[in-house]
Write an enzyme that holds these catalytic residues in place. Structure first.
Site, PDB file in Angstrom:
ATOM      1  CG  ASP A 181      -2.088   0.926   1.103  1.00  0.00           C
ATOM      2  OD1 ASP A 181      -2.359   1.405  -0.016  1.00  0.00           O
ATOM      3  OD2 ASP A 181      -2.747   1.188   2.136  1.00  0.00           O
ATOM      4  CG  ASN A 204      -7.923  -2.184  -5.157  1.00  0.00           C
ATOM      5  OD1 ASN A 204      -7.030  -3.001  -4.936  1.00  0.00           O
ATOM      6  ND2 ASN A 204      -8.148  -1.175  -4.318  1.00  0.00           N
ATOM      7  NE  ARG A 243      -4.470   6.798  -7.124  1.00  0.00           N
ATOM      8  CZ  ARG A 243      -4.325   6.549  -5.809  1.00  0.00           C
ATOM      9  NH1 ARG A 243      -4.165   7.545  -4.960  1.00  0.00           N
ATOM     10  NH2 ARG A 243      -4.370   5.321  -5.365  1.00  0.00           N
ATOM     11  CG  ASN A 282       1.875   1.583  -5.238  1.00  0.00           C
ATOM     12  OD1 ASN A 282       2.762   1.375  -4.420  1.00  0.00           O
ATOM     13  ND2 ASN A 282       1.402   0.642  -6.043  1.00  0.00           N
ATOM     14  NE  ARG A 339      -1.411   6.598   1.385  1.00  0.00           N
ATOM     15  CZ  ARG A 339      -1.503   5.650   2.305  1.00  0.00           C
ATOM     16  NH1 ARG A 339      -1.220   5.931   3.556  1.00  0.00           N
ATOM     17  NH2 ARG A 339      -1.895   4.432   1.978  1.00  0.00           N
TER      18      ARG A 339
HETATM   19  C1  IPE Z   1      -5.426  -2.852  -0.156  1.00  0.00           C
HETATM   20  O1  IPE Z   1      -5.085  -1.520  -0.361  1.00  0.00           O
HETATM   21  C2  IPE Z   1      -5.459  -3.582  -1.473  1.00  0.00           C
HETATM   22  C3  IPE Z   1      -4.169  -3.776  -2.118  1.00  0.00           C
HETATM   23  C4  IPE Z   1      -3.005  -3.486  -1.612  1.00  0.00           C
HETATM   24  C5  IPE Z   1      -4.229  -4.389  -3.420  1.00  0.00           C
HETATM   25  P1  IPE Z   1      -6.183  -0.387  -0.501  1.00  0.00           P
HETATM   26  O2  IPE Z   1      -5.450   0.886  -0.637  1.00  0.00           O
HETATM   27  O3  IPE Z   1      -7.133  -0.736  -1.600  1.00  0.00           O
HETATM   28  O4  IPE Z   1      -6.944  -0.494   0.896  1.00  0.00           O
HETATM   29  P2  IPE Z   1      -7.849   0.577   1.651  1.00  0.00           P
HETATM   30  O5  IPE Z   1      -8.912   1.008   0.691  1.00  0.00           O
HETATM   31  O6  IPE Z   1      -6.962   1.709   2.031  1.00  0.00           O
HETATM   32  O7  IPE Z   1      -8.372  -0.154   2.842  1.00  0.00           O
HETATM   33  C1  IPE Z   2      -1.547   0.212  -3.368  1.00  0.00           C
HETATM   34  O1  IPE Z   2      -1.335   1.582  -3.394  1.00  0.00           O
HETATM   35  C2  IPE Z   2      -1.790  -0.362  -4.733  1.00  0.00           C
HETATM   36  C3  IPE Z   2      -3.161  -0.861  -4.949  1.00  0.00           C
HETATM   37  C4  IPE Z   2      -4.116  -0.873  -4.071  1.00  0.00           C
HETATM   38  C5  IPE Z   2      -3.449  -1.401  -6.262  1.00  0.00           C
HETATM   39  P1  IPE Z   2      -2.525   2.621  -3.358  1.00  0.00           P
HETATM   40  O2  IPE Z   2      -2.885   2.971  -4.752  1.00  0.00           O
HETATM   41  O3  IPE Z   2      -3.655   2.118  -2.539  1.00  0.00           O
HETATM   42  O4  IPE Z   2      -1.826   3.845  -2.639  1.00  0.00           O
HETATM   43  P2  IPE Z   2      -2.502   4.896  -1.657  1.00  0.00           P
HETATM   44  O5  IPE Z   2      -3.121   4.138  -0.541  1.00  0.00           O
HETATM   45  O6  IPE Z   2      -3.521   5.659  -2.456  1.00  0.00           O
HETATM   46  O7  IPE Z   2      -1.367   5.753  -1.212  1.00  0.00           O
HETATM   47 MG    MG Z   3      -4.126   2.335  -0.584  1.00  0.00          MG
END
Ligand code: IPE
Ligand code: IPE
Ligand code: MG
Length: 255
Positions: A23, A71, A36, A25, A27
């Site tokens: 998690d 997602n 993003r 990416n 941010r």
């Molecule tokens: C969890 O991350 C799913 C993956 C890493 C693929 P999210 O970013 O989707 O989770 P939430 O929404 O913050 O709980």
């Molecule tokens: C995790 O990074 C990747 C996936 C969930 C696919 P995020 O895209 O959730 O990153 P944040 O949480 O917005 O920073």
């Molecule tokens: Mg996330």
């Protein structure tokens, strides 16, 4: 291979199975004024270094949460970008998997992924299936609740076919119908980015896992961070319901 529920020895210093919620990416990219998707691209690079480091350290199973059932709710262009990136990653990493003798597996409802991704997945799974000692497991269109619902349906079908008897139901019997049937439970679950939640990941399988929540954003994760997590894991005492004294005694008798 041990059944999914099989508990490892308490306090084995190296986890057999590490599972990671990758998690942060978005941010990471935002902090740099980048789109993003650039964060996801850098995230894919972090996958490569983490995966190599984990298997080099002796980990046998590495599960990466790459795309959750939730997602799909993200903007369409982000979802599309993630799918393209996944395709690219699979093409690129086949060499790494072969070189390190790692098989690829998936958990999740992969039949709902785009046809191009399904094709690439099937080809990579087939090309690496002979590597029996180490597995990279990608959680794709994965959600624990969906998995339980799918397992309940599969169990019910097995009952109807006379292959399971509900009078003898046990966790072991039920777990045969999970996506993870052939995979031991995770010993260590890591979540990056500072969030302290599970987000529908391996809820049942991590019943006795150790958890590490690190503030590092996923694109900044790599060998050093993974080794730090393994060192932290080695310090933990896993008790599986027993007392500390019992666990210490059991360890002594095993030496
Ligand atoms: C969890 O991350 C799913 C993956 C890493 C693929 P999210 O970013 O989707 O989770 P939430 O929404 O913050 O709980
Ligand atoms: C995790 O990074 C990747 C996936 C969930 C696919 P995020 O895209 O959730 O990153 P944040 O949480 O917005 O920073
Ligand atoms: Mg996330």
């Amino acid at each position: 291979m041990p059944p999914a529920h099989k508990q490892p020895l308490p306090n084995a210093t190296l986890p057999t199975h590490v599972a990671i919620i990758m998690d942060g990416n978005g941010r990471w990219a935002k902090q740099r004024g980048l789109p993003r998707l650039e964060g996801h691209r850098r995230g894919a690079k972090a996958v490569r270094s983490t995966l190599t480091a984990a298997f080099e350290a002796g980990v046998k199973y590495l599960t990466l949460y790459a795309f959750s059932v939730e997602n799909w709710k993200r903007p369409q262009d982000e979802v599309g970008g993630l799918m393209r990136l996944l395709n690219y990653f699979l093409k690129q990493e086949l060499k790494t998997l072969q070189k390190n003798k790692i098989s690829l597996r998936t958990i999740g409802r992969t039949d709902a992924l785009p046809p191009s991704v399904r094709k690439e997945l099937a080809a990579t799974i087939k090309a690496t299936a002979h590597h029996k000692d180490r597995a990279l497991i990608l959680a794709l269109n994965y959600g624990s609740r969906t998995e339980i619902a799918d397992a309940a349906a599969a169990y019910a079908r097995a009952v109807a076919a006379g292959k399971e008897n509900p009078d003898d139901v046990s966790w072991d019997a039920f777990a045969r119908h999970l996506y993870t049937a052939e995979i031991p439970d995770p010993d260590l679950v890591i979540r990056t980015s500072g969030e302290t939640r599970i987000s529908n990941f391996l809820l049942m399988q991590s019943a006795y896992a150790e958890f590490i929540f690190t503030p590092v954003l996923w694109p900044d994760f790599g060998k050093a961070e993974l080794l730090a997590c393994l060192a932290e894991y080695a310090k933990r005492e896993r008790r599986f319901g027993q007392t500390g004294e019992q666990v210490a005694g059991r360890e002594k008798s095993e030496k």
